[in-house]
Write a protein that holds these residues in place. Structure first.
Motif, PDB file in Angstrom:
ATOM      1  N   THR A  75     -82.354  18.877   3.529  1.00  0.00           N
ATOM      2  CA  THR A  75     -81.090  18.422   4.394  1.00  0.00           C
ATOM      3  C   THR A  75     -80.644  17.151   3.709  1.00  0.00           C
ATOM      4  OG1 THR A  75     -80.756  18.157   6.779  1.00  0.00           O
ATOM      5  CG2 THR A  75     -82.847  17.034   5.550  1.00  0.00           C
ATOM      6  N   ASP A  76     -79.505  16.623   4.553  1.00  0.00           N
ATOM      7  CA  ASP A  76     -78.651  15.493   4.144  1.00  0.00           C
ATOM      8  C   ASP A  76     -78.233  15.485   2.735  1.00  0.00           C
ATOM      9  OD1 ASP A  76     -77.914  13.118   5.314  1.00  0.00           O
ATOM     10  OD2 ASP A  76     -79.498  12.011   4.948  1.00  0.00           O
ATOM     11  N   LYS A  83     -78.638  16.348  -6.230  1.00  0.00           N
ATOM     12  CA  LYS A  83     -78.820  17.418  -5.341  1.00  0.00           C
ATOM     13  C   LYS A  83     -77.642  18.596  -5.593  1.00  0.00           C
ATOM     14  CE  LYS A  83     -83.129  17.568  -3.643  1.00  0.00           C
ATOM     15  NZ  LYS A  83     -83.932  18.484  -4.337  1.00  0.00           N
ATOM     16  N   LEU A  84     -76.368  17.844  -5.228  1.00  0.00           N
ATOM     17  CA  LEU A  84     -75.168  18.405  -5.341  1.00  0.00           C
ATOM     18  C   LEU A  84     -74.867  19.087  -6.786  1.00  0.00           C
ATOM     19  CD1 LEU A  84     -72.759  16.180  -3.310  1.00  0.00           C
ATOM     20  CD2 LEU A  84     -73.970  18.182  -2.449  1.00  0.00           C
ATOM     21  N   GLU A  96     -74.680  20.658   4.620  1.00  0.00           N
ATOM     22  CA  GLU A  96     -75.562  19.498   4.823  1.00  0.00           C
ATOM     23  C   GLU A  96     -77.125  19.796   4.826  1.00  0.00           C
ATOM     24  OE1 GLU A  96     -75.670  16.207   4.818  1.00  0.00           O
ATOM     25  OE2 GLU A  96     -73.630  15.859   4.884  1.00  0.00           O
ATOM     26  N   THR A  97     -77.409  21.012   5.481  1.00  0.00           N
ATOM     27  CA  THR A  97     -78.752  21.575   5.763  1.00  0.00           C
ATOM     28  C   THR A  97     -78.738  22.865   5.244  1.00  0.00           C
ATOM     29  OG1 THR A  97     -78.898  19.878   7.618  1.00  0.00           O
ATOM     30  CG2 THR A  97     -80.538  21.682   7.519  1.00  0.00           C
ATOM     31  N   ARG A 118     -73.227  22.833   7.994  1.00  0.00           N
ATOM     32  CA  ARG A 118     -72.059  21.879   7.578  1.00  0.00           C
ATOM     33  C   ARG A 118     -72.474  20.490   8.092  1.00  0.00           C
ATOM     34  NH1 ARG A 118     -69.074  26.652   6.896  1.00  0.00           N
ATOM     35  NH2 ARG A 118     -68.852  27.004   4.768  1.00  0.00           N
ATOM     36  N   GLU A 119     -73.287  20.281   8.927  1.00  0.00           N
ATOM     37  CA  GLU A 119     -73.674  19.169   9.580  1.00  0.00           C
ATOM     38  C   GLU A 119     -75.289  19.039   9.557  1.00  0.00           C
ATOM     39  OE1 GLU A 119     -73.744  21.756  12.870  1.00  0.00           O
ATOM     40  OE2 GLU A 119     -72.108  21.213  11.503  1.00  0.00           O
ATOM     41  N   LYS A 120     -75.686  17.583   9.450  1.00  0.00           N
ATOM     42  CA  LYS A 120     -77.269  17.586   9.423  1.00  0.00           C
ATOM     43  C   LYS A 120     -77.720  18.163  10.739  1.00  0.00           C
ATOM     44  CE  LYS A 120     -80.563  13.856   8.532  1.00  0.00           C
ATOM     45  NZ  LYS A 120     -80.649  12.380   8.455  1.00  0.00           N
ATOM     46  N   ARG A 121     -78.999  19.032  10.229  1.00  0.00           N
ATOM     47  CA  ARG A 121     -79.750  19.554  11.667  1.00  0.00           C
ATOM     48  C   ARG A 121     -81.103  19.474  11.266  1.00  0.00           C
ATOM     49  NH1 ARG A 121     -77.111  23.957  14.549  1.00  0.00           N
ATOM     50  NH2 ARG A 121     -75.155  23.184  15.305  1.00  0.00           N
ATOM     51  N   ALA A 122     -81.965  19.314  12.198  1.00  0.00           N
ATOM     52  CA  ALA A 122     -83.360  19.469  12.233  1.00  0.00           C
ATOM     53  C   ALA A 122     -83.802  21.051  12.167  1.00  0.00           C
ATOM     54  CB  ALA A 122     -83.991  18.795  13.502  1.00  0.00           C
ATOM     55  N   VAL A 123     -84.501  21.390  11.311  1.00  0.00           N
ATOM     56  CA  VAL A 123     -84.781  22.780  11.135  1.00  0.00           C
ATOM     57  C   VAL A 123     -86.150  23.022  11.658  1.00  0.00           C
ATOM     58  CG1 VAL A 123     -85.142  24.683   9.425  1.00  0.00           C
ATOM     59  CG2 VAL A 123     -83.144  23.217   8.962  1.00  0.00           C
TER      60      VAL A 123
END
Length: 142
Positions: A75-76, A83-84, A96-97, A118-123
């Motif tokens: 994530t992030d 990482k990219l 993002e995630t 495409r946005e930060k999410r808690a998985v």
């Protein structure tokens, strides 16, 4: 079969309510005998750049999951330049995630399912379990 796999990928995107889904498959180069992993089926893509990505076992998200036979998540990602570079699909699709899962057939990796936001999410653990089940459903197509 190709249309069925593409439909299943689109269905997974809807069911999981994610922004991006891709299935990586591999082939072995007849001359070099090197396994090449490519994102073959996608849903939710913003461009066609994924078609140019070629991974080796152990490289990129697809290659890492292929080598280990284990799920991978991060994530992030857009704030981590290293990482990219290592994970080109996250850069081309601005993910993002992500979470990626092996598609196993008799204990052997036959594909890699990638889901991403495409946005930060808690998985959550529940999400990972459901997504792994979706990867297992793909086994019949491979």
């Amino acid at each position: 079969m190709t249309d069925q796999v593409q439909q299943k990928i689109a269905q997974i995107k809807e069911e999981l309510q994610v922004d991006f889904v891709a299935l990586a498959l591999s082939s072995v180069n007849a001359v070099t005998k090197v396994r090449v992993i490519r994102w073959r089926y996608v849903a939710g893509n913003t461009n066609q750049n994924y078609k140019r990505i070629r991974l080796q076992v152990g490289k990129g998200i697809g290659g890492i999951v292929w080598r280990t036979g284990r799920a991978y998540q991060a994530t992030d990602l857009q704030k981590q330049p290293e990482k990219l570079v290592e994970l080109p699909i996250t850069r081309t699709e601005k993910l993002e995630t992500i979470a990626a899962f092996p598609v196993l057939k008799v204990g052997e990796v036959k594909g890699v399912l990638l889901v991403g936001y495409r946005e930060k999410r808690a998985v959550t653990k529940e999400f990972l379990t459901v997504a792994q089940d979706k990867a297992n459903e793909l086994m019949v197509y491979l």
